[in-house]
Design an enzyme around this catalytic site. Structure first.
Site, PDB file in Angstrom:
ATOM      1  N   SER A 142      33.337 -73.484 -21.414  1.00 15.10           N
ATOM      2  CA  SER A 142      34.179 -73.892 -20.300  1.00 15.10           C
ATOM      3  C   SER A 142      35.356 -74.714 -20.821  1.00 15.10           C
ATOM      4  O   SER A 142      35.214 -75.452 -21.804  1.00 15.10           O
ATOM      5  CB  SER A 142      33.375 -74.741 -19.311  1.00 15.10           C
ATOM      6  OG  SER A 142      34.212 -75.321 -18.336  1.00 15.10           O
ATOM      7  N   TYR A 155      27.856 -82.117 -17.365  1.00 18.57           N
ATOM      8  CA  TYR A 155      28.272 -80.741 -17.644  1.00 18.57           C
ATOM      9  C   TYR A 155      29.183 -80.689 -18.867  1.00 18.57           C
ATOM     10  O   TYR A 155      28.986 -79.870 -19.774  1.00 18.57           O
ATOM     11  CB  TYR A 155      28.990 -80.188 -16.417  1.00 18.57           C
ATOM     12  CG  TYR A 155      29.498 -78.770 -16.554  1.00 18.57           C
ATOM     13  CD1 TYR A 155      28.648 -77.687 -16.391  1.00 18.57           C
ATOM     14  CD2 TYR A 155      30.854 -78.516 -16.812  1.00 18.57           C
ATOM     15  CE1 TYR A 155      29.109 -76.382 -16.490  1.00 18.57           C
ATOM     16  CE2 TYR A 155      31.327 -77.220 -16.912  1.00 18.57           C
ATOM     17  CZ  TYR A 155      30.449 -76.159 -16.753  1.00 18.57           C
ATOM     18  OH  TYR A 155      30.920 -74.874 -16.861  1.00 18.57           O
TER      19      TYR A 155
END
Length: 247
Positions: A142, A155
């Site tokens: 990501s 995250y």
């Protein structure tokens, strides 16, 4: 572009995983479509691949469980052949948590998918890759490691750890002909973003130099290239697919 072989795509019943599976099948790969929930959707992906002339089969497994991963790779090998390419795409819930509310369990929930699962998958697939003298590993990361948005520390930390895994494994496994890379998408709306208002999508796209939102095909194209012979000399890299959003 791709050499013949079997690729295991985790979390491939929908979203990015489904598009990656279809793209790789169209490029000549035999695709193992992994899912944990949504058997019907997984079968639709595999049926679509076969209808288009490709080869695919579905495999249910929890890719965060060691015994389940070992059984998954064994089943794929028995039915399709040795796994020589792996796309670790499966993910779980991604809650936004303020630091004052952050717990160790919040961290573990992200590390489960982005550190434990890739480790189990690579360990299970590595013997066949070593035997073949060739292997491809792509971890779906990501661009949030660059954006570092408040509330996303668990995250982001797990996705940053994923990059460390890829770089270290690339050095360790390179002598065996195995490449390890990360594809890091920006925001690419898929089924789970169905309730996001159009205004939010437009606002995000306005920040992107290419002035559009990402599409699953953009990510799948990067994965396709990293699995191809053209990328045989590319390893330990992070390919960001976000239209320049984090330049």
């Amino acid at each position: 572009m791709a050499a013949a072989g079997v690729v295991l795509v985790t979390g491939a019943s929908r979203g990015l995983g489904a598009t990656i599976a279809r793209t790789l099948a169209a490029d000549g790969w035999t695709v193992a479509v992994n899912y944990r929930n949504g058997a019907g959707a997984a079968r639709e992906v595999a049926d679509g691949i076969r209808a288009a002339g490709g080869t695919a089969a579905v495999f249910e497994a929890d890719v965060t469980d060691e015994a389940s991963v070992a059984a998954l790779v064994a089943a794929v090998t028995e039915q399709l052949g040795p796994v020589t390419a792996l796309v670790a795409n499966a993910t779980g819930p991604q809650p936004e948590v303020a630091v004052e509310d952050l717990t160790w369990d919040d961290h573990l929930g992200q590390l489960l998918f982005f550190v434990k699962s890739p480790t189990l998958l690579v360990r299970a697939a590595l013997p066949a890759m070593r035997a073949a003298g060739r292997g491809r590993v792509v971890l779906v990361g990501s661009d949030m490691t660059d954006r570092a948005l408040p509330g996303w520390s668990a995250y982001v930390a797990a996705k940053a750890a994923q990059i460390g895994l890829a770089r270290t494994w690339a050095r360790e496994l390179g002598p065996h002909g195995v490449t390890v890379n990360v594809v890091a998408p920006g925001w690419v709306p898929v089924e789970r973003h169905a309730d996001v208002p159009a205004s939010a999508v437009q606002a995000y796209a306005a920040e992107v130099p290419l002035r559009r939102i990402g599409r699953p095909d953009d990510v799948a194209g990067a994965v396709r290239w990293l699995l191809s012979d053209e990328a045989a000399f590319v390893t330990g890299e992070r390919v960001t697919v976000n239209g320049g959003h984090t330049i």
